[in-house]
Design a protein around this motif. Structure first.
Motif, mmCIF file in Angstrom:
data_model
loop_
_atom_site.group_PDB
_atom_site.id
_atom_site.type_symbol
_atom_site.label_atom_id
_atom_site.label_comp_id
_atom_site.label_asym_id
_atom_site.label_seq_id
_atom_site.Cartn_x
_atom_site.Cartn_y
_atom_site.Cartn_z
ATOM 1 N N ASP A 109 4.033 19.500 21.103
ATOM 2 C CA ASP A 109 4.207 18.901 22.420
ATOM 3 C C ASP A 109 2.828 18.669 23.030
ATOM 4 O OD1 ASP A 109 4.491 21.890 22.335
ATOM 5 O OD2 ASP A 109 4.014 21.632 24.459
ATOM 6 N N ARG A 130 7.396 16.379 25.649
ATOM 7 C CA ARG A 130 8.048 17.330 24.748
ATOM 8 C C ARG A 130 7.892 16.888 23.294
ATOM 9 N NH1 ARG A 130 12.184 16.631 28.442
ATOM 10 N NH2 ARG A 130 13.443 15.590 26.825
ATOM 11 N N GLN A 157 9.313 13.584 21.700
ATOM 12 C CA GLN A 157 9.599 12.641 22.779
ATOM 13 C C GLN A 157 8.625 11.475 22.731
ATOM 14 O OE1 GLN A 157 8.710 13.751 26.943
ATOM 15 N NE2 GLN A 157 10.845 13.268 27.432
ATOM 16 N N ARG A 158 9.090 10.320 23.245
ATOM 17 C CA ARG A 158 8.241 9.135 23.315
ATOM 18 C C ARG A 158 7.862 8.879 24.774
ATOM 19 N NH1 ARG A 158 11.300 4.702 19.390
ATOM 20 N NH2 ARG A 158 11.631 6.103 17.594
ATOM 21 N N LEU A 159 6.556 8.891 25.029
ATOM 22 C CA LEU A 159 6.046 8.611 26.370
ATOM 23 C C LEU A 159 5.330 7.267 26.350
ATOM 24 C CD1 LEU A 159 5.256 9.501 29.329
ATOM 25 C CD2 LEU A 159 3.129 10.344 28.306
ATOM 26 N N THR A 212 6.074 13.076 18.061
ATOM 27 C CA THR A 212 5.666 13.025 19.464
ATOM 28 C C THR A 212 4.781 11.805 19.638
ATOM 29 O OG1 THR A 212 5.666 15.441 19.527
ATOM 30 C CG2 THR A 212 4.547 14.290 21.329
ATOM 31 N N ARG A 221 12.509 1.408 25.424
ATOM 32 C CA ARG A 221 13.277 2.440 24.731
ATOM 33 C C ARG A 221 12.566 3.786 24.708
ATOM 34 N NH1 ARG A 221 14.894 -1.677 20.083
ATOM 35 N NH2 ARG A 221 12.704 -1.374 19.617
ATOM 36 N N ALA A 222 11.457 3.892 25.428
ATOM 37 C CA ALA A 222 10.748 5.175 25.498
ATOM 38 C C ALA A 222 11.591 6.191 26.266
ATOM 39 C CB ALA A 222 9.395 4.986 26.184
ATOM 40 N N ASP A 223 11.456 7.458 25.917
ATOM 41 C CA ASP A 223 12.186 8.512 26.624
ATOM 42 C C ASP A 223 11.693 8.661 28.055
ATOM 43 O OD1 ASP A 223 13.736 9.424 24.302
ATOM 44 O OD2 ASP A 223 11.788 10.063 23.538
ATOM 45 N N ARG A 224 10.436 8.293 28.260
ATOM 46 C CA ARG A 224 9.848 8.476 29.583
ATOM 47 C C ARG A 224 8.720 7.472 29.750
ATOM 48 N NH1 ARG A 224 6.623 13.978 31.134
ATOM 49 N NH2 ARG A 224 6.071 13.502 33.298
ATOM 50 N N THR A 253 12.544 7.060 33.535
ATOM 51 C CA THR A 253 13.002 6.211 32.445
ATOM 52 C C THR A 253 12.954 4.751 32.887
ATOM 53 O OG1 THR A 253 15.306 6.285 33.140
ATOM 54 C CG2 THR A 253 14.550 8.035 31.657
#
Length: 570
Positions: free
Chosen positions: A329, A353, A356-358, A516, A529-532, A546
């Protein structure tokens, strides 16, 4: 200068350098002593018993043979040690440049490093191979000859020795007088080199502006500055060269006059006078070469000082007890980073996380790419901390950190080799099957199939023989082959055509799977489509959420999104 050379290269080279200097010194003494045997040779030839010359001639021939052997051994040792030092310097300079923070490579560094790594290194390392032997000979051989003259007749020896302090004074004065001119010449050379590189890189702009037939004014000005600096450097060297010639010729004339006076006073004979003149002439020749050799040594010493300054530049510190993270992370904890007087990242705190995709979006100059560089520790933060798996990146070994990160930049640089060699940079020990699998996943196999030579096709310097999209596929294949748990993407598809963008986007999706990811993008379709998603402005996070959440808020991100949709309504 030898001390500086050894400090730059390290003490491992001290013994061969000192051994070579000692051998060159012995060679110079042997040369001077061989000249001394001319005195009894000439005395026997011009005396009443010329038959006695043979033993002295044999001794003179043996001395010359010994000198020749020593000279050969000294020159050979100089070339061997010089080539060893050159190789060692290139390795040390390359390793050091690779460890320096990217912030060091600012404006003007391209010209400086180009000159230093090419002509500078060669000039500094040529001291042992080409300059040291002539310099030692020019200093030691005349002193040996003067010592012989003192032993033969102290009046003549003192007359010759009187020139020594004047020669030293001229060399010191010349060095000080030329220091400013040499420094200016070096600065102008750097600027001209940078302008040449700029001129080559600016060809598309110049041609688009219809200026292909015009001269490039900035380059012309730089070249004229080099010409003026070279003229000043040459003119500043003339007084020393003329002064040295006058002193040496005056010494020779003084010895000649004194020898004639002593001969007329019956203190010495004609043979002795002739011998002394021969010795004085042999003493004068190496002294006259001091001006040229001294100038080359000064230039080499200046380059050596610049090399020393670069090598003294501190790289990013390595931890004494590196920590290995167990997770992947990411965390920015109140991170602040400044570039000069400008705050690029200002108190940023966020976490990603594992898996996860930022996505990071924002206007140009907001500090988006800098965030990626701080994760990879291309720079150290000025405040706060960047953590991978809960471990501060400054507490991790650089090799350990980079083994966990795969980076795909917008501008891809490929080395002048084959496609396979460039892909293998991701993991050199990968099998052929693994390389092919990574290429297929990045859709690079499509490129390979249509290239003559296939996998053996060369890409040219910087990848010039491939298109931007093809270079990007090589970069993605390289990252896939590395199989790192953390992926950093910087504007990967911003300059691609639709066909290549689709292919690259497919490769990126495979690259991001299960990892990550932190991605920077201007095309918002690639980040939806990124998680965040975070919006960065002036180095600060202004929005976080989002894609759907940020659209509902109607803020800065929603404005970016609306602008990205406008071409679709045309």
């Amino acid at each position: 200068m030898i001390a500086t050379l050894l400090r730059v290269l390290g003490r491992d080279y001290a013994r061969p350098v000192r051994r070579t200097v000692a051998l060159m010194t012995v060679t110079a003494i042997a040369e001077g002593l061989s000249y001394a045997l001319l005195v009894p040779v000439l005395r026997a030839l011009f005396g009443g018993t010329p038959g006695e010359v043979w033993p002295w001639l044999a001794g003179f021939g043996a001395a010359v043979a010994v000198y020749a052997v020593l000279r050969y051994a000294g020159d050979l040792a100089g070339f061997r040690v010089g080539s060893t030092l050159l190789r060692g310097m290139y390795h040390r300079l390359g390793d050091h440049l690779a460890r320096l923070p990217l912030g060091w490579y600012g404006a003007g560094r391209v010209g400086e490093v180009s000159v230093l790594a090419s002509r500078g290194v060669l000039q500094a390392m040529s001291v042992i191979a080409h300059l040291l032997a002539p310099f030692v000979s020019a200093c030691v051989t005349p002193l040996t000859v003067v010592a012989v003259m003192l032993a033969f007749d102290w009046w003549l020896g003192l007359a010759a020795l009187a020139a020594a302090p004047l020669v030293v004074a001229i060399q010191v004065w010349s060095g000080r007088a030329m220091a400013a001119a040499d420094a200016e010449r070096h600065e102008r050379d750097q600027q001209a080199t940078a302008r040449v590189i700029e001129f080559l890189q600016a060809q598309p702009v110049l041609r688009a502006g219809g200026r292909t037939a015009e001269r490039f004014r900035l380059l012309d000005d730089s070249l004229r500055d080099v010409q003026r600096a070279s003229r000043r450097s040459t003119l500043s060297a003339l007084p020393a060269a003329v002064g040295l010639t006058l002193v040496v010729q005056a010494m020779f004339t003084g010895v000649l006059v004194l020898g004639a006076a002593l001969a007329l006073g019956a203190r010495i004979g004609a043979a002795e006078v002739l011998s002394i003149l021969v010795l004085a002439a042999r003493c004068a020749d190496p002294l006259l070469s001091l001006a040229e050799t001294g100038g080359k040594l000064r230039a080499a010493r200046a380059e050596l000082a610049r090399l020393d300054a670069v090598l003294r530049t501190e790289p990013l510190p390595e931890p004494a007890d590196p920590v290995v993270p167990e997770r992947h992370d990411l965390e920015f904890d109140a991170v602040t980073f400044r570039h000069g007087d400008r705050t690029v990242v200002d108190g940023v705190s966020l976490s990603v996380r594992e898996g996860q995709r930022l996505a990071v979006v924002g206007p140009s100059g907001a500090g988006k790419s800098t965030l990626l560089q701080l994760i990879a520790r291309f720079h150290d933060v000025d405040a706060g901390a960047v953590r991978v798996g809960g471990v501060d990146v400054r507490a991790m070994a650089a090799a350990e950190l980079m083994s966990r990160i795969a980076i795909v930049f917008q501008d891809v640089y490929l080395f002048d080799g084959t496609i396979e060699e460039n892909v293998r940079l991701g993991r050199p020990d990968a099998t052929a099957a693994e390389v092919r699998a990574a290429a297929t996943a990045a859709r690079l196999d499509e490129v390979v199939e249509r290239l003559p030579g296939g996998w053996s096709a060369t890409v040219g310097e910087g990848g010039a023989l491939l298109s931007g999209g093809e270079r990007q596929r090589v970069s993605i294949a390289r990252a896939l082959l590395k199989d790192a748990p953390v992926v950093l993407l910087d504007e990967v598809t911003s300059a691609l055509d639709p066909v290549n963008e689709t292919a690259v986007q497919d490769g990126i999706e495979r690259l991001m799977a299960g990892r990550t990811v932190v991605m920077v993008a201007h095309r918002l379709r690639t980040v939806r489509r990124a998680d965040r998603i975070v919006v960065l402005e002036h180095g600060r996070i202004t929005e976080d959420g989002t894609h759907e959440e940020l659209l509902r808020r109607g803020g800065r991100y929603a404005g970016f999104w609306d602008l990205s949709l406008e071409p679709a309504h045309d």
